[in-house]
Design an enzyme around this catalytic site. Structure first.
Site, PDB file in Angstrom:
ATOM      1  N   VAL A  80      18.284 -71.144 -25.502  1.00 34.42           N
ATOM      2  CA  VAL A  80      17.787 -70.661 -23.726  1.00 34.42           C
ATOM      3  C   VAL A  80      19.335 -71.041 -23.130  1.00 34.42           C
ATOM      4  O   VAL A  80      20.447 -72.586 -24.068  1.00 34.42           O
ATOM      5  CB  VAL A  80      16.927 -70.891 -22.781  1.00 34.42           C
ATOM      6  CG1 VAL A  80      15.613 -70.804 -23.488  1.00 34.42           C
ATOM      7  CG2 VAL A  80      17.500 -72.735 -22.676  1.00 34.42           C
TER       8      VAL A  80
ATOM      9  N   THR B 182      24.642 -71.613 -25.045  1.00 39.02           N
ATOM     10  CA  THR B 182      22.920 -71.826 -25.352  1.00 39.02           C
ATOM     11  C   THR B 182      22.891 -73.112 -25.543  1.00 39.02           C
ATOM     12  O   THR B 182      23.794 -73.904 -25.756  1.00 39.02           O
ATOM     13  CB  THR B 182      22.068 -71.302 -25.956  1.00 39.02           C
ATOM     14  OG1 THR B 182      22.407 -71.462 -26.887  1.00 39.02           O
ATOM     15  CG2 THR B 182      22.155 -69.879 -25.896  1.00 39.02           C
ATOM     16  N   ASP B 183      22.174 -73.901 -25.664  1.00 42.24           N
ATOM     17  CA  ASP B 183      21.401 -75.450 -25.666  1.00 42.24           C
ATOM     18  C   ASP B 183      20.740 -75.276 -26.974  1.00 42.24           C
ATOM     19  O   ASP B 183      20.495 -73.920 -27.558  1.00 42.24           O
ATOM     20  CB  ASP B 183      20.858 -75.945 -24.555  1.00 42.24           C
ATOM     21  CG  ASP B 183      19.151 -75.308 -24.207  1.00 42.24           C
ATOM     22  OD1 ASP B 183      18.883 -74.301 -25.220  1.00 42.24           O
ATOM     23  OD2 ASP B 183      19.169 -75.704 -23.154  1.00 42.24           O
ATOM     24  N   ALA B 184      20.476 -76.242 -27.288  1.00 41.48           N
ATOM     25  CA  ALA B 184      19.695 -76.597 -28.740  1.00 41.48           C
ATOM     26  C   ALA B 184      18.667 -75.781 -28.573  1.00 41.48           C
ATOM     27  O   ALA B 184      18.005 -75.140 -29.602  1.00 41.48           O
ATOM     28  CB  ALA B 184      19.410 -78.343 -29.108  1.00 41.48           C
ATOM     29  N   GLY B 185      17.966 -75.491 -27.818  1.00 42.26           N
ATOM     30  CA  GLY B 185      16.461 -75.118 -27.544  1.00 42.26           C
ATOM     31  C   GLY B 185      16.726 -73.006 -27.408  1.00 42.26           C
ATOM     32  O   GLY B 185      15.489 -72.252 -27.569  1.00 42.26           O
TER      33      GLY B 185
END
Length: 138
Positions: free
Chosen positions: A25, A20-23
């Site tokens: 997702v 996942t990324d910082a968001g």
């Protein structure tokens, strides 16, 4: 009740935090990793290990083209299913359609079109897929 198409290979994938990324997702490039795993397992299900292909048949499959269409995000800890379906088999290449689906409801999160090319391990030039391998794809 509908039954899954038996010609479509399915491989389960769990989304890990590292995907996942910082968001929160799934990072866009991870979908390529998920699809690579499914193609590897598709090949394994037909009796071929990639290291054996390299060592015994002197060929490897390399990605020549990939196109992705993102529809919905996957999130941390989601259970996914990655499909793998041969769209076109050529003498030295295979075109796949793959989908990353949410396992809970089979909704398509990402659709992927991939061409892999069979290449010689010494020259890395395209080479016809060896007959025993082709036969296992039928």
């Amino acid at each position: 009740m509908t039954h899954p198409d038996p010609s479509v290979f399915r491989w389960p994938v769990r989304v890990y935090y590292e995907d996942t990324d910082a968001g929160g997702v799934v990072y866009h490039a991870r979908y390529l990793n998920f699809c690579e795993r499914a193609r590897t397992e598709w090949l394994r299900a037909r009796g071929w290990e990639q290291d054996a292909l390299r060592d015994q048949q002197k060929v490897v499959f390399v990605v020549a083209r990939a196109s992705l269409e993102y529809r919905r995000p996957a999130r941390f800890n989601d259970a996914l299913t990655v499909t793998c379906e041969v769209e076109r088999l050529r003498s030295a290449a295979i075109d796949f359609t793959q989908r990353v689906e949410h396992s809970a409801d089979s909704s398509v999160l990402c659709e992927v079109s991939v061409r892999v090319v069979c290449v010689d391990t010494q020259t890395f030039r395209p080479k016809p897929i060896p007959e025993p391998i082709l036969e296992s794809f039928a």
